[in-house]
Design a protein around this motif. Structure first.
Motif, PDB file in Angstrom:
ATOM      1  N   PHE A   1      13.128 -51.853 133.219  1.00  0.00           N
ATOM      2  CA  PHE A   1      12.627 -50.598 132.650  1.00  0.00           C
ATOM      3  C   PHE A   1      11.303 -50.122 133.260  1.00  0.00           C
ATOM      4  N   PRO A   2      10.242 -50.948 133.243  1.00  0.00           N
ATOM      5  CA  PRO A   2       8.966 -50.423 133.757  1.00  0.00           C
ATOM      6  C   PRO A   2       9.010 -50.079 135.240  1.00  0.00           C
ATOM      7  N   ASN A   3       9.792 -50.821 136.018  1.00  0.00           N
ATOM      8  CA  ASN A   3       9.837 -50.551 137.448  1.00  0.00           C
ATOM      9  C   ASN A   3      10.680 -49.325 137.780  1.00  0.00           C
ATOM     10  N   VAL A   4      11.740 -49.096 137.028  1.00  0.00           N
ATOM     11  CA  VAL A   4      12.499 -47.857 137.204  1.00  0.00           C
ATOM     12  C   VAL A   4      11.652 -46.662 136.808  1.00  0.00           C
ATOM     13  N   ALA A   5      10.923 -46.765 135.692  1.00  0.00           N
ATOM     14  CA  ALA A   5      10.071 -45.660 135.262  1.00  0.00           C
ATOM     15  C   ALA A   5       9.009 -45.350 136.311  1.00  0.00           C
ATOM     16  N   ALA A   6       8.403 -46.406 136.888  1.00  0.00           N
ATOM     17  CA  ALA A   6       7.368 -46.201 137.906  1.00  0.00           C
ATOM     18  C   ALA A   6       7.956 -45.562 139.161  1.00  0.00           C
ATOM     19  N   LEU A   7       9.100 -46.063 139.625  1.00  0.00           N
ATOM     20  CA  LEU A   7       9.713 -45.511 140.842  1.00  0.00           C
ATOM     21  C   LEU A   7      10.192 -44.080 140.622  1.00  0.00           C
ATOM     22  N   ALA A   8      10.817 -43.820 139.484  1.00  0.00           N
ATOM     23  CA  ALA A   8      11.284 -42.458 139.197  1.00  0.00           C
ATOM     24  C   ALA A   8      10.120 -41.479 139.197  1.00  0.00           C
ATOM     25  N   ALA A   9       8.989 -41.907 138.635  1.00  0.00           N
ATOM     26  CA  ALA A   9       7.803 -41.041 138.603  1.00  0.00           C
ATOM     27  C   ALA A   9       7.259 -40.801 139.997  1.00  0.00           C
ATOM     28  N   GLU A  10       7.300 -41.815 140.856  1.00  0.00           N
ATOM     29  CA  GLU A  10       6.643 -41.722 142.156  1.00  0.00           C
ATOM     30  C   GLU A  10       7.526 -41.106 143.231  1.00  0.00           C
TER      31      GLU A  10
ATOM     32  N   ARG B   1       8.298 -34.763 136.995  1.00  0.00           N
ATOM     33  CA  ARG B   1       8.180 -36.209 136.763  1.00  0.00           C
ATOM     34  C   ARG B   1       8.734 -36.621 135.408  1.00  0.00           C
ATOM     35  N   SER B   2       8.371 -35.910 134.358  1.00  0.00           N
ATOM     36  CA  SER B   2       8.838 -36.286 133.017  1.00  0.00           C
ATOM     37  C   SER B   2      10.358 -36.229 132.945  1.00  0.00           C
ATOM     38  N   LEU B   3      10.944 -35.181 133.515  1.00  0.00           N
ATOM     39  CA  LEU B   3      12.403 -35.062 133.512  1.00  0.00           C
ATOM     40  C   LEU B   3      13.039 -36.220 134.272  1.00  0.00           C
ATOM     41  N   ALA B   4      12.451 -36.597 135.410  1.00  0.00           N
ATOM     42  CA  ALA B   4      13.022 -37.673 136.223  1.00  0.00           C
ATOM     43  C   ALA B   4      13.021 -38.991 135.467  1.00  0.00           C
ATOM     44  N   VAL B   5      11.900 -39.326 134.818  1.00  0.00           N
ATOM     45  CA  VAL B   5      11.830 -40.585 134.072  1.00  0.00           C
ATOM     46  C   VAL B   5      12.832 -40.580 132.923  1.00  0.00           C
ATOM     47  N   ILE B   6      12.937 -39.464 132.216  1.00  0.00           N
ATOM     48  CA  ILE B   6      13.873 -39.377 131.096  1.00  0.00           C
ATOM     49  C   ILE B   6      15.313 -39.453 131.578  1.00  0.00           C
ATOM     50  N   LEU B   7      15.623 -38.832 132.713  1.00  0.00           N
ATOM     51  CA  LEU B   7      16.980 -38.910 133.259  1.00  0.00           C
ATOM     52  C   LEU B   7      17.381 -40.350 133.547  1.00  0.00           C
ATOM     53  N   SER B   8      16.424 -41.166 133.977  1.00  0.00           N
ATOM     54  CA  SER B   8      16.744 -42.562 134.260  1.00  0.00           C
ATOM     55  C   SER B   8      16.904 -43.372 132.979  1.00  0.00           C
ATOM     56  N   ILE B   9      15.988 -43.221 132.034  1.00  0.00           N
ATOM     57  CA  ILE B   9      16.018 -44.048 130.824  1.00  0.00           C
ATOM     58  C   ILE B   9      17.170 -43.663 129.899  1.00  0.00           C
ATOM     59  N   VAL B  10      17.574 -42.397 129.925  1.00  0.00           N
ATOM     60  CA  VAL B  10      18.657 -41.958 129.043  1.00  0.00           C
ATOM     61  C   VAL B  10      19.997 -42.563 129.471  1.00  0.00           C
ATOM     62  N   CYS B  11      20.021 -43.217 130.615  1.00  0.00           N
ATOM     63  CA  CYS B  11      21.251 -43.877 131.067  1.00  0.00           C
ATOM     64  C   CYS B  11      21.579 -45.123 130.252  1.00  0.00           C
ATOM     65  N   VAL B  12      20.642 -45.603 129.408  1.00  0.00           N
ATOM     66  CA  VAL B  12      20.945 -46.760 128.562  1.00  0.00           C
ATOM     67  C   VAL B  12      22.115 -46.476 127.621  1.00  0.00           C
TER      68      VAL B  12
END
Length: 430
Positions: A119-128, A135-146
């Protein structure tokens, strides 16, 4: 350079790759839940005998979320993500060959370490990988895949379990995860901010730029742009005077939002069945809670980039309080299923939408050199809330029933509203 250019196709593909890791995270994490009825029958054991295995995964995820962020900030987000995917892939695959509850609990703990660390590494990479405005949309798009991983897992379980048995489901989930780990290792670039902060040479930086579709960017960077301050940021920085208040508020918001989410995961179908719905309808109630969250999280991500996180997340959390209070008052009213599910979907949409958006907010609160550790620590604190939801169910929901369930969600989200209103490092309005 990334912020001033368009959000390119290559960057979106990289976001899709790390999001796929979270989708398989959700699949692997929920695979035991799908297989549990068949496994219990095969082994001839009761639920109590497998309680340790269920708890072991949550405990592993707590440790993994915190340690995974540390590894990501120290050795690289790509390395930490690939290692975490390998760990939960191997742990899940080997479950297909266990014969005792003790073996199952050990492998679920090992898999949980990897599940939490992703989780933390996907959030960091998605943001960067993404321009700040998205950025906010990208992080949410990744985490909502749970939850989407749970949907995929449910479809796979329906096809595999009756024909091939529970062992095949774990082998399938683990095998797909390990195949993705190979793809990530070959294609994924390392975080540019990590490389720069660590004083990487121009060859390494140029390689990551090319993989992001920014081939001409290397000439714009000096040979080494890392600073001593960036390289030496200890984890204790999250509690330094300039960060302490926001960190504590963020942790509290994670804790109470995950209590609300996991209270629904653990208790909502049972409570709905006790209030007169059949088993299928009770399952549909939880599905409505989850799918409302997927839709609302995506809407929240799109709006946060334009209106900022305070207005969007604060408004959504406040709406969750109102809907939860309404459902608590109507708990013993004979609502038609369609109306009940619509209200539950709205409640779940707001609760899940806020909880998912907290990852994007955490990625904004902490600077790049501290981002994976900051997000990981917040995720780990939140995981304590997920574990506490079981105690909440026994103490509150067990005594007060469905009104107590919705009332507890309302109280939890009211705390989240307060935390969001006091936090200072919000995603700004565009």
């Amino acid at each position: 350079m990334i912020d001033e250019r368009s959000w390119g196709l290559r960057q979106k593909l990289l976001l899709a790759l790390v999001s796929l890791a979270i989708l398989l995270d959700g699949f692997d994490n929920q695979s035991l839940g799908f297989a549990l009825p068949v496994l219990m029958k095969d082994w001839g054991v009761a639920k109590a005998a497998l309680g340790g295995a269920l708890a072991a995964a949550q405990f592993g995820m707590l440790i993994g979320a915190i340690s995974g962020g540390m590894v990501g900030d120290r050795f690289g987000r790509k390395l930490a993500l690939v290692a975490s995917v390998v760990l939960f892939g191997v742990g899940t695959l080997l479950i297909g060959f266990v014969h005792t509850p003790m073996q199952l609990a050990g492998l679920r703990f090992a898999a949980g370490l990897g599940l939490g660390a992703a989780f933390p590494n996907v959030a960091a990479l998605a943001a960067e990988f993404t321009p700040t405005r998205y950025r906010s949309l990208a992080v949410i798009l990744s985490i909502v895949c749970v939850p989407l991983g749970g949907v995929v897992g449910g479809m796979a379980a329906a096809a595999v379990l009756p024909v091939m048995g529970w062992q095949a489901l774990f082998v399938l989930a683990g095998g797909c995860t390990l195949a993705l780990a190979v793809v990530l290792a070959l294609i994924l670039p390392e975080s540019l901010t990590f490389l720069i902060a660590r004083g990487a040479d121009s060859v390494q930086i140029a390689r990551s730029l090319r993989r992001m579709g920014l081939d001409d960017g290397a000439s714009l960077l000096p040979p080494s742009t890392g600073t001593g301050e960036e390289r030496s940021m200890p984890l204790s920085t999250v509690l330094a005077p300039g960060w302490r208040a926001d960190s504590l508020l963020l942790w509290t918001a994670f804790f109470f939002s995950l209590i609300s989410v996991y209270a629904a995961f653990n208790w909502l179908p049972t409570l709905l069945a006790e209030n007169g719905l059949d088993v299928a309808q009770a399952a549909q109630g939880l599905a409505a809670f989850n799918m409302g969250g997927v839709i609302t999280a995506l809407v929240c991500g799109a709006l946060m980039g334009r209106y900022g996180s305070l207005r969007v997340m604060g408004g959504m959390a406040l709406l969750a309080v109102g809907v939860a209070a309404l459902l608590a008052m109507l708990a013993h009213t004979a609502l038609p299923p369609a109306g009940l599910f619509a209200l539950i979907a709205l409640e779940g949409g707001c609760v899940n939408g806020v909880q998912t958006s907290l990852y994007a907010l955490a990625a904004n609160v902490y600077p790049a050199a501290l981002r994976a550790r900051g997000v990981g620590l917040a995720t780990g604190i939140g995981r304590l809330g997920a574990m506490a939801s079981a105690l909440l169910g026994a103490m509150v929901i067990g005594r007060l029933g469905l009104p107590g369930f919705h009332g507890a969600i309302g109280v939890g989200m009211a705390v989240v509203v307060l935390c969001l209103s006091l936090l200072t490092r919000h995603v700004p309005r565009r």
